[in-house]
Design a protein around this motif. Sequence first.
Motif, short mmCIF file in Angstrom:
data_model
loop_
_atom_site.label_atom_id
_atom_site.label_comp_id
_atom_site.label_asym_id
_atom_site.label_seq_id
_atom_site.Cartn_x
_atom_site.Cartn_y
_atom_site.Cartn_z
N LYS A 17 61.70 -6.27 7.19
CA LYS A 17 60.47 -5.63 6.66
C LYS A 17 59.96 -6.37 5.42
O LYS A 17 58.77 -6.71 5.34
N THR A 18 60.85 -6.58 4.45
CA THR A 18 60.41 -7.23 3.20
C THR A 18 59.89 -8.64 3.48
O THR A 18 58.84 -9.04 2.96
N ALA A 19 60.59 -9.35 4.36
CA ALA A 19 60.14 -10.72 4.69
C ALA A 19 58.75 -10.66 5.29
O ALA A 19 57.87 -11.47 4.94
N LEU A 60 54.08 -2.90 -1.81
CA LEU A 60 54.99 -1.97 -2.47
C LEU A 60 56.23 -1.84 -1.60
O LEU A 60 56.20 -1.24 -0.52
N ASP A 61 57.31 -2.45 -2.07
CA ASP A 61 58.53 -2.57 -1.27
C ASP A 61 59.45 -1.37 -1.51
O ASP A 61 59.56 -0.86 -2.62
N GLU A 62 60.10 -0.94 -0.43
CA GLU A 62 61.10 0.14 -0.49
C GLU A 62 60.53 1.41 -1.08
O GLU A 62 61.03 1.95 -2.08
N LEU A 63 59.46 1.88 -0.44
CA LEU A 63 58.84 3.13 -0.88
C LEU A 63 59.88 4.26 -0.88
O LEU A 63 60.55 4.48 0.13
MG LIG Z 1 63.67 -4.92 2.21
#
Ligand SMILES: [Mg+2]
Length: 272
Positions: free
Chosen positions: A129-131, A185-188
């Motif tokens: 997801k982050t990538a 916005l990462d890791e909500l």
């Molecule tokens: Mg991540």
Amino acid sequence: MSVTTDTRAPAPARGLNALGDLSAHLLGVLERGGADMSQLGVPAQPEPEDGLWEDVAVPQARARRNIWRNSILDASHDEYLSFRLDHLDENQKPNTLRKWLKSLVEAKKLGARPSHLNLIMTGNIGSGKTAGAITIGNEAAERGLWTLFVKHATYLTWRRPDSAPRNLKAWEVRKQFVECDLLILDELCGEMDMTATEFARRETIDLIESRIASGRPTAYTTNLRSRRQPGSQGMGVVDILGERLLSRLESSAHLVKVVGPDRRKPAKPLDW
Ligand SMILES: [Mg+2]
Ligand SMILES: Nc1ncnc2c1ncn2[C@@H]1O[C@H](COP(=O)(O)OP(=O)(O)OP(=O)(O)O)[C@@H](O)[C@H]1O
């Protein structure tokens, strides 16, 4: 008192000759009546760059790329800076990400509100997801959008007095993350549980609501489900945002489910 002598070597004659050549060339150009800037090696207009539109000057676009890069360096995610949409796997839905980004750039050019303001990337731990989200940011910054990345928990920390990097004041932190063209916005709600403080809830709602109200797009990643599953102990995003804000968020979002194994897991489990 010690006396220092200048032991530097004299400037190489080549440098002086080169200067002489240059001034002779400039004089020649002027004598020929040609005050044409291109002959002096000074472009009258900045060169256009791929993907930029005329409202974004090249120096401004370069500054925006640096701002994006710094936000990735602050998050220690340098390894993702080279990711591009063409490198993603099918399970990271590169075509959906590409279309969404295209719609944002078009909307920005026209000063319009994008049809889908938000993108929510969900999936299990380590699925990519982050990538995927940073890849959107890499490409958005290249196309001239003022793009920032921050992990949700980091944003909450930086909103406390004297806690942000580069001496940023808490209000400046809010301002930049509310006002940028695109926020990743990462890791909500990643490090939150049902005991989340009133401060964390208030700050989260304020950031998301402000971006929706001003028509500014945001890409979210999260491991959480939107709502608590029957019989499970886990929290849902709704427990922090509330039903009203969650439904506003969902009603204007593409949902990208990143399915796949945890890419970080070693092929063979470690024995320890
Ligand atoms: Mg991540
Ligand atoms: N398309 C890809 N090709 C190769 N490696 C990838 C790709 N996408 C992600 N990875 C790698 O997979 C690992 C996990 O990716 P990522 O951090 O994006 O997962 P995540 O879903 O955000 O995880 P978490 O749920 O822990 O936040 C990282 O090491 C990343 O470099």
